[in-house]
Write an enzyme that holds these catalytic residues in place. Structure first.
Site, PDB file in Angstrom:
ATOM      1  N   ASP A 171       0.877  -1.245   0.058  1.00  0.00           N
ATOM      2  CA  ASP A 171       0.138   0.035  -0.129  1.00  0.00           C
ATOM      3  C   ASP A 171       0.724   1.064   0.015  1.00  0.00           C
ATOM      4  OD1 ASP A 171      -1.651   2.174   0.511  1.00  0.00           O
ATOM      5  OD2 ASP A 171      -2.980   1.012   1.893  1.00  0.00           O
ATOM      6  N   HIS A 202      -2.913  -0.376  -2.611  1.00  0.00           N
ATOM      7  CA  HIS A 202      -4.191   0.510  -2.101  1.00  0.00           C
ATOM      8  C   HIS A 202      -5.371   0.492  -3.098  1.00  0.00           C
ATOM      9  CE1 HIS A 202      -5.992   3.475   0.816  1.00  0.00           C
ATOM     10  NE2 HIS A 202      -6.480   4.032  -0.167  1.00  0.00           N
TER      11      HIS A 202
END
Length: 232
Positions: A171, A202
């Site tokens: 992420d 993400h």
């Protein structure tokens, strides 16, 4: 049937819009779907529709309404991504939690006595789902790639209901050191479960667009469905 409707704030001094999707029969529980920084866009509305198809009352509050109602942005368009960051910077998260609490209250009113309410959020909404676990009376909480949860760990003593966190290990907004803090800080909290998704970034469970990873999204969504089935 799905449409926007308005509900009162907790204070009763204003009303704001919530996207509501209802199942065909009596709902078995309610799910509050908490938006990303892109507003209650088509992707969030589709998530509500999916929960309704599974038998839940689904509600997605328009959390940016105080600044600009009905924001709808696309993460794959650069200008709209920048606009989304602008809305996020103006957003008061504490007020947002109160609007989420108002949505829980509205859901319970529709469900009737004993009705349970789960919350699921994405990105900013993932952070807000964790905050809601600490600050509201919801019954179960799920956060997808919540940002800045490491800064909220001092509130975790208030968590009394089940919480599930989906954490993609690559992420770009939640770097490895933050992920380590989350795992270390929450490891002794019996209410919280974390699932890592190796090598994913993400937004992997976005309902549509380039960020979505189909296999991982289905895995995470299946875990979420089982979690809500067990706790609502």
């Amino acid at each position: 049937m799905a449409a926007f409707t308005s509900i009162p704030t907790l204070e009763g001094d204003a009303r704001f819009d919530v996207f509501v999707a209802r199942p065909e029969g009596a709902p078995k529980a309610a799910i509050v779907v908490i938006q990303e920084i892109f507003g209650v866009n088509e992707g969030i509305r589709r998530k509500c529709d999916s929960w309704a198809a599974a038998g839940y009352l689904a509600m997605a509050p328009d959390l940016f309404w105080r600044e600009k109602p009905h924001v709808e942005l696309d993460a794959d368009i650069g200008e709209e991504l920048q606009a989304a960051f602008g809305h996020m910077q103006k957003f008061n998260q504490d007020q947002g939690i109160r609007d989420i609490e108002a949505t829980i209250k509205a859901a319970r009113a529709e469900l009737g006595q004993g009705g349970k309410v789960g919350l699921v959020g994405y990105c900013l909404g993932g952070r807000l789902a964790f905050m809601s676990a600490c600050r509201t009376d919801g019954d179960a909480f799920v956060a997808y790639y919540g940002v800045g949860i490491d800064g909220l760990l001092n509130e975790q003593h208030a968590i009394g209901k089940p919480v599930l966190l989906h954490v993609p290990t690559a992420d770009g907004f939640v770097p490895p050191d933050v992920q380590r803090k989350m795992h270390e800080g929450l490891k002794d909290n019996r209410h919280v479960t974390l699932h890592d998704y190796e090598g994913l970034d993400h937004g992997f469970a976005a309902e549509m667009g380039a960020r979505r990873n189909e296999a991982a999204a289905q895995l995470a969504d299946g875990r979420t469905a089982d979690f809500f089935a067990a706790h609502l």
